[in-house]
Scaffold this motif. Sequence first.
Motif, mmCIF file in Angstrom:
data_model
loop_
_atom_site.group_PDB
_atom_site.id
_atom_site.type_symbol
_atom_site.label_atom_id
_atom_site.label_comp_id
_atom_site.label_asym_id
_atom_site.label_seq_id
_atom_site.Cartn_x
_atom_site.Cartn_y
_atom_site.Cartn_z
ATOM 1 N N PHE A 1 -12.642 -8.428 4.508
ATOM 2 C CA PHE A 1 -10.199 -7.857 4.139
ATOM 3 C C PHE A 1 -10.368 -7.538 5.800
ATOM 4 N N GLN A 2 -9.867 -7.792 7.135
ATOM 5 C CA GLN A 2 -9.371 -7.694 7.713
ATOM 6 C C GLN A 2 -8.031 -6.659 8.137
ATOM 7 N N LEU A 3 -7.839 -5.809 8.355
ATOM 8 C CA LEU A 3 -6.488 -5.066 8.511
ATOM 9 C C LEU A 3 -5.902 -5.249 9.594
ATOM 10 N N ILE A 4 -4.553 -5.313 9.641
ATOM 11 C CA ILE A 4 -3.576 -6.092 10.927
ATOM 12 C C ILE A 4 -2.113 -5.128 11.659
ATOM 13 N N ASP A 5 -1.869 -5.104 12.718
ATOM 14 C CA ASP A 5 -1.083 -4.446 12.950
ATOM 15 C C ASP A 5 0.325 -4.834 12.889
ATOM 16 N N HIS A 6 0.803 -6.019 11.846
ATOM 17 C CA HIS A 6 1.366 -6.637 11.179
ATOM 18 C C HIS A 6 2.666 -5.290 9.723
ATOM 19 N N MET A 7 3.221 -4.881 9.769
ATOM 20 C CA MET A 7 3.194 -4.363 8.359
ATOM 21 C C MET A 7 4.726 -4.582 8.213
ATOM 22 N N ASP A 8 5.193 -4.040 6.660
ATOM 23 C CA ASP A 8 6.191 -3.402 6.435
ATOM 24 C C ASP A 8 6.325 -2.327 6.658
ATOM 25 N N TRP A 9 7.709 -1.965 6.352
ATOM 26 C CA TRP A 9 7.842 0.262 6.342
ATOM 27 C C TRP A 9 8.399 0.415 4.889
ATOM 28 N N LEU A 10 8.436 1.743 4.079
ATOM 29 C CA LEU A 10 8.640 1.844 3.530
ATOM 30 C C LEU A 10 9.003 3.281 3.817
ATOM 31 N N SER A 11 10.039 4.088 2.529
ATOM 32 C CA SER A 11 10.902 5.372 3.101
ATOM 33 C C SER A 11 10.612 5.990 1.765
ATOM 34 N N PHE A 12 9.783 7.354 1.710
ATOM 35 C CA PHE A 12 10.309 7.300 0.156
ATOM 36 C C PHE A 12 11.290 9.261 0.695
ATOM 37 N N GLU A 13 12.309 9.298 -0.816
ATOM 38 C CA GLU A 13 12.386 10.453 -1.140
ATOM 39 C C GLU A 13 12.774 10.814 -2.264
ATOM 40 N N VAL A 14 11.854 11.830 -2.556
ATOM 41 C CA VAL A 14 11.601 13.101 -3.551
ATOM 42 C C VAL A 14 13.410 12.730 -4.464
ATOM 43 N N ASP A 15 13.632 12.195 -5.612
ATOM 44 C CA ASP A 15 14.989 12.758 -7.029
ATOM 45 C C ASP A 15 14.155 12.429 -7.814
ATOM 46 N N ASP A 16 15.688 12.416 -8.592
ATOM 47 C CA ASP A 16 15.417 12.608 -10.021
ATOM 48 C C ASP A 16 15.165 11.448 -10.684
#
Length: 293
Positions: free
Chosen positions: A33-48
């Motif tokens: 497995f070679q990791l690469i600098d092309h990616m998805d992005w995710l944002s997280f906010e704590v919520d109920d």
Amino acid sequence: MSPLRLPAPAKLNLFLHITGQRADGYHLLQTVFQLIDHMDWLSFEVDDDLKLISDLPFPTSQNLIIRAAKRLQEVTGCKEGAIITLEKILPMGGGLGGGSSDAATTLLALNHLWQTKLSLDELAAIGLTLGADVPVFIRGQNAWAEGVGEILQAIPLDPSHFVVLIPDCSVSTAEIFTHPNLPRATPKINMRDYLVPHSRHGLTTSGILHNDCAGIVRTLYSEVDQALCFLESIQQKNPDLTSTPQLTGTGACVFMMTPTRSIADKILEQAPFNGFVCSGIGQSPVHSALNLL
């Protein structure tokens, strides 16, 4: 507090050998497995509540991101939720591990935000229940993999650059792994040989390093065959390009290693396919952001 925004990097399989099959149907393999600098992005906010915001074309309850979050809740007894926003960049069904990486980033992020305090080993065990590729993204390092992909050993890889083409199709992993003509008895190779540059060059030029799924995928998906033919023609015209074009995972994406990013850029400009240029990375930026390594 502002949302926690984290990447979910893609991977390339530098080779993929299927060395056997277990009684339960799972395939045994060897890969890097070679990791690469092309990616998805995710944002997280704590919520109920637990909610995924994205443009994905199927119910979010089936997405690995929500499944990962729910699994972390189940294992830890955590009652917190989160609003998760996905910026999807990696193609689905491309063999780049996008869904698995999204799940891994979700587990790492929520373990941090929810203060569930699981170790990387514990998170990797959860990840394995979601998919064989998830643990490598949890651990966040380039790796030699065996078993069904869960036996990982971090390895050093030379700096590398790639041109990646995205054929206009989505390959079904299940279809490939259940195909009767899929090779299932490729002889194992030694990791020590792979790590020695001279031996690795010999393994590459002799054709020993390959992707066992490529033949089936090329037969079933003409778009993948055409993309590989294009890269193969480029290689034949340029003796400085010594890396063999490859399929990553079960596809559909194909790639070729190049000496520089500028060469990869020039190849992409000529390609009659969508794609991108990337470089290998030594560790996941998620781990750097969360100070896990």
